[in-house]
Write a protein that holds these residues in place. Structure first.
Motif, short mmCIF file in Angstrom:
data_model
loop_
_atom_site.label_atom_id
_atom_site.label_comp_id
_atom_site.label_asym_id
_atom_site.label_seq_id
_atom_site.Cartn_x
_atom_site.Cartn_y
_atom_site.Cartn_z
N VAL A 132 0.83 -1.21 0.00
CA VAL A 132 0.00 0.00 0.00
C VAL A 132 0.86 1.26 0.00
CG1 VAL A 132 -0.25 0.16 2.51
CG2 VAL A 132 -2.09 1.00 1.01
N TRP A 135 2.18 1.79 -3.55
CA TRP A 135 1.11 2.35 -4.39
C TRP A 135 0.92 3.85 -4.09
CZ3 TRP A 135 -0.50 0.44 -8.65
CH2 TRP A 135 -0.64 -0.94 -8.85
N TRP A 142 -5.03 3.67 -1.83
CA TRP A 142 -6.15 2.76 -1.63
C TRP A 142 -6.77 2.91 -0.23
CZ3 TRP A 142 -7.73 0.04 -5.76
CH2 TRP A 142 -6.82 -0.24 -6.79
N THR A 150 -13.74 0.54 -3.82
CA THR A 150 -12.67 -0.29 -4.35
C THR A 150 -13.22 -1.20 -5.45
OG1 THR A 150 -11.52 -0.28 -2.22
CG2 THR A 150 -10.92 -2.01 -3.77
N PHE A 161 -7.58 -3.55 -4.66
CA PHE A 161 -6.72 -3.73 -3.49
C PHE A 161 -7.58 -3.74 -2.24
CE2 PHE A 161 -3.78 -2.91 -0.13
CZ PHE A 161 -2.55 -3.38 -0.57
N TYR A 163 -7.68 -3.37 1.38
CA TYR A 163 -6.85 -2.77 2.42
C TYR A 163 -7.39 -3.23 3.77
CZ TYR A 163 -4.71 0.94 5.27
OH TYR A 163 -4.01 1.64 6.23
N VAL A 352 -9.03 6.26 -9.09
CA VAL A 352 -8.99 6.27 -7.62
C VAL A 352 -9.23 7.67 -7.08
CG1 VAL A 352 -7.50 5.95 -5.61
CG2 VAL A 352 -7.55 4.21 -7.40
#
Length: 363
Positions: A132, A135, A142, A150, A161, A163, A352
């Motif tokens: 994470v 990313w 995320w 998501t 992803f 999380y 996102v």
């Protein structure tokens, strides 16, 4: 105190002569009682360390996965021509070698292969760099997305992803025990083959110790997972090593089963056979790692590019996109050099960010 849990604890903690393995149902029950706090802290700590000393069985791992499926999050089925790849990466991150899996995920999604990843923040026992965080440095956060958002990102981009601190908060307390015990409990083994996806999946998991492969094989067979790939990878990850021959187990569901297990076909891949240098890229700083990843995404030659092509070529072939390993390497090189993978990262970032704005506005 839970008397039911105490009986399960006695089974795994009674030593070599009188101890017993749990059944699948008992392992599922024990996992649920720990996650839901129905067992006491003393019971949970004792169970985790006793079970580590005993070592889990494939049947016990299957039971733990049953509990995770019942209590945990699931990304829902999407329209996909191929089984969705689920990459199981150690939750306590990497500390010695440069990870490549986020780049691999972007490459696969760019080529039409959907990917699910999962994990949390820096966690015990290694406190290595987690997915994470990588990313986030690449521009994709995320952590703020509820599961339904998501899901939207997953459907639009082919990358999802889970999380865990947000999507599966019941696991948070287990990390405290893991930190205090200073050892990875069996959950750390199980999480590598956890599949938080409701549809047809191809589970890919790494391991370090050879007996783990057999545990995975049994657990996945019991869970009805017919397509999986098991990699003796870097630091227990799915990343193929370059300093040695990669040892890989490929599920062969159409082959005759041995003792009720899905058969495994052994694959040995030597980097030198494909003209790659035989050394792993060390993990230095997060900033250097991200800079190297950006160079790969830009198609620039660098040491990490060899790792990206080595892994990308294998996974493009294994997913069925390319006919063989060499074709996969050639395809990966093309997608990096023509900017297609970089474009996928840009698309993912935009989606996102767009979904995140809707979340913040709602709050």
């Amino acid at each position: 105190m839970s008397n039911i849990f105490r009986e399960l604890l006695k089974k795994v903690g009674s030593g070599n002569h009188t101890g017993e393995n749990l059944t699948r149902a008992e392992a599922a029950s024990a996992t649920k009682m720990m996650l839901l706090g129905e067992a006491t802290p003393a019971q949970i700590g004792a169970f985790l360390i006793a079970h580590r000393i005993k070592r889990p069985t494939g049947e016990e791992l299957a039971g733990m996965l049953d509990a995770y499926e019942e209590l945990g999050p699931l990304l829902q089925n999407i329209n996909s021509a191929r089984p969705v790849i689920v990459l199981g990466i150690p939750y306590d991150g990497r500390s010695r070698t440069a990870p490549i899996s986020p780049v691999t995920a972007l490459l696969l999604a760019c080529a039409g292969q959907s990917v699910v990843m999962h994990g949390g923040d820096r966690l015990p026992t290694k406190y290595g760099i987690p997915l994470v965080e990588i990313w986030q440095k690449l521009g994709v956060d995320w952590t703020a997305l509820p599961l339904e958002k998501t899901q939207q990102v997953f459907e639009k981009t082919g990358i999802g992803f889970v999380y865990t601190p947000r999507h599966f908060p019941l696991t948070n307390s287990i990390w405290e025990y893991r930190d205090q015990l200073g050892k990875r409990p069996p959950f750390a083994t199980m999480e590598l083959i956890w599949c938080p996806y409701a549809g047809d999946a191809h589970v890919i998991a790494g391991f370090v110790h050879p007996p783990t492969e057999g545990m995975f094989q049994q657990a996945l067979t019991l869970r009805g997972v017919s397509k999986f790939t098991l990699v003796k990878g870097l630091e227990g990850s799915c990343d193929l090593p370059r300093d040695r021959t990669a040892i890989i187990g490929l599920s062969a569901p159409l082959a005759p089963q041995q003792e009720g297990l899905t058969a495994i076909e052994r694959l040995l891949l030597a980097p030198r056979d494909y003209n790659f240098t035989t050394k792993n890229v060390p993990l230095e700083t997060t900033e250097q790692l991200v800079a190297d990843m950006q160079a790969v995404l830009s198609g620039k030659p660098c040491e990490l590019m060899q790792t990206a092509l080595w892994n990308g070529g294998f996974y493009l072939w294994r997913s069925g996109i390319c006919s063989d390993m060499q074709a996969g390497i050639t395809k990966a090189e093309e997608l990096f050099s023509n900017g297609a993978v970089a474009a996928k990262l840009q698309e993912l970032t935009q989606v996102v960010n767009s979904v995140s704005k809707v979340v913040y506005q709602a709050v």
